[in-house]
Scaffold this motif. Structure first.
Motif, PDB file in Angstrom:
ATOM      1  N   GLU A 100       0.839  -1.194   0.000  1.00 54.61           N
ATOM      2  CA  GLU A 100       0.000   0.000   0.000  1.00 54.61           C
ATOM      3  C   GLU A 100       0.875   1.245   0.000  1.00 54.61           C
ATOM      4  N   GLU A 101       0.279   2.351  -0.371  1.00 54.73           N
ATOM      5  CA  GLU A 101       0.970   3.631  -0.335  1.00 54.73           C
ATOM      6  C   GLU A 101       0.757   4.267   1.034  1.00 54.73           C
ATOM      7  N   MET A 103       0.587   7.766   2.993  1.00 56.08           N
ATOM      8  CA  MET A 103       0.389   9.177   2.691  1.00 56.08           C
ATOM      9  C   MET A 103       0.812  10.097   3.836  1.00 56.08           C
ATOM     10  N   PRO A 108       7.304  11.066  -0.274  1.00 57.34           N
ATOM     11  CA  PRO A 108       6.525   9.915  -0.755  1.00 57.34           C
ATOM     12  C   PRO A 108       7.042   8.598  -0.178  1.00 57.34           C
ATOM     13  N   LYS A 162       0.481   4.092 -11.444  1.00 60.16           N
ATOM     14  CA  LYS A 162       0.838   5.455 -11.060  1.00 60.16           C
ATOM     15  C   LYS A 162       0.609   5.645  -9.567  1.00 60.16           C
ATOM     16  N   LEU A 163       1.675   6.015  -8.874  1.00 59.63           N
ATOM     17  CA  LEU A 163       1.559   6.322  -7.453  1.00 59.63           C
ATOM     18  C   LEU A 163       0.977   7.719  -7.272  1.00 59.63           C
ATOM     19  N   LYS A 164       0.332   7.948  -6.148  1.00 55.90           N
ATOM     20  CA  LYS A 164      -0.201   9.278  -5.857  1.00 55.90           C
ATOM     21  C   LYS A 164       0.929  10.270  -5.597  1.00 55.90           C
ATOM     22  N   ARG A 165       2.034   9.772  -5.031  1.00 57.40           N
ATOM     23  CA  ARG A 165       3.211  10.612  -4.788  1.00 57.40           C
ATOM     24  C   ARG A 165       4.460   9.819  -5.155  1.00 57.40           C
ATOM     25  N   GLN A 167       5.913   9.293  -8.164  1.00 58.26           N
ATOM     26  CA  GLN A 167       5.968   8.551  -9.421  1.00 58.26           C
ATOM     27  C   GLN A 167       7.244   8.867 -10.202  1.00 58.26           C
TER      28      GLN A 167
END
Length: 369
Positions: A100-101, A103, A108, A162-165, A167
């Protein structure tokens, strides 16, 4: 009945025991004295003296600590700052799978697991290198840290398109370069955060020593949310029920205050070299020049500017005795150990030497107090 003291004399041969009484009512007359010398009596057996255990002071039996910020590092010179607290045996290796990313924070991050099921938090960007170094130097001084490693390149399976932050740090095929990997311990659970202004260690030399360490490394991002309390159960190491750590050390080895240009404010040798270390001192305390007020451009963000002003107190009014205490610990570090910490973060030789020399000079300056 014979008194106890008489019994002792008899045992030692200093007096003779009284003759046994004849059961007849008529007493037997004493025998005539003999001219033969009396044999030397054998030595009396040693008296058994009971061991008296003194009760502890104030009648309180000391207990194992339930929470710790610092633990005696022992022989600091024997600590390997290239591999850090996790050692070579725990360094990341093999392929990783995206979970998972994350935040949280400004840099990032995302979470992966390795082939053994161990979770790692991957941080990209400008904080990856300085944080790797800071964790090693803190650990060398006895403070709890995570097992951090800098990795030049990792391969991540199931990475989103594509990552939210972050990339911009991802290349085709799930390749990510220049990352800090933080190992999660089995049974680790975050219980919350701790505050610089009020915590169980406020006023102790361990906490004051940590404040000095922040000045040595120019850690200007001293928000409370960057601190954490962890519980680690079932881990192979001997840990107390709660450990207090600084969970984000990325804003180090750069400027002394917040600057929105992170390439200048974090892991920047020129900024670190030009920064002032000690602001002032008296016969009883030291004031460090960190963290300073944010850059003037931050004035246009009043909320950010106001939130950072109280942090100034963290580097102020530190008892000189506690400065000397942490200086004695840091003095044991060799310049080669310091170089190892920066080499572990992937810096080239010139930067390794430059950063390590400044840290060495700052430690020497602490020893002057």
């Amino acid at each position: 009945m014979l008194r106890p003291i008489v019994l002792l004399w008899i045992a030692a041969g200093l007096v003779s025991a009284p003759a046994a009484q004849d059961p007849s009512p008529l007493a037997t007359p004493p025998s005539e004295p003999q001219n033969t010398p009396s044999p030397i009596p054998p030595p009396a057996p040693p008296l058994s003296v009971p061991v008296v255990v003194e009760p502890p002071e104030n009648g309180v039996v000391p207990k194992e600590p339930v929470e710790e910020l610092w633990r005696d590092p022992g022989d600091v010179r024997a600590r390997n700052l290239f591999y850090g607290s996790g050692g070579k045996q725990h360094e990341p290796r093999g392929a990783f799978t995206f979970i998972e990313e994350d935040m949280d924070g400004t840099n990032p991050k995302f979470v992966v697991k390795d082939q053994d099921g161990v979770k790692w938090k991957v941080k990209m960007g400008t904080e990856a290198q300085p944080e790797t170094v800071a964790a090693r130097i803190l650990w060398a001084a006895g403070y709890y840290t995570h097992d951090d490693y800098y990795v030049r390149e990792i391969h991540v399976e199931n990475l989103p398109e594509k990552l939210k932050r972050g990339q911009e740090f991802v290349e085709p095929g799930g390749v990510v370069r220049g990352v800090r990997m933080k190992r999660s311990l089995p049974g680790e659970k975050k219980l919350g955060i701790w505050k610089w202004s009020n915590n169980p260690f406020t006023g102790t030399r361990q906490m004051n020593g940590l404040r000095v360490m922040m000045a040595v490394m120019n850690n200007w991002d001293l928000k409370d949310i960057n601190n954490a309390v962890y519980a680690v159960k079932g881990h192979e190491h001997d840990l107390p029920p709660k450990i207090y750590v600084i969970s984000d050390l990325g804003a180090t080895f750069g400027t002394t205050g917040f600057n929105p240009n992170h390439k200048v404010s974090k892991g920047n040798l020129d900024s670190y070299k030009e920064s002032k270390f000690v602001d002032s001192s008296t016969s009883t305390e030291v004031n460090f020049n960190m963290p300073t007020r944010p850059a003037m451009v931050v004035v246009f963000n009043p909320k950010e500017f106001a939130s950072r002003l109280p942090m100034r107190a963290i580097g102020q009014h530190i008892p000189i005795a506690d400065v000397r205490w942490i200086a004695q610990i840091l003095h044991q570090l060799s310049v080669e150990q310091l170089r190892d910490a920066f080499r572990a973060a992937g810096y080239d030789k010139d930067l390794v030497d430059g950063f390590a020399n400044i840290v060495e000079r700052r430690i020497a300056q602490l020893e002057q107090f």
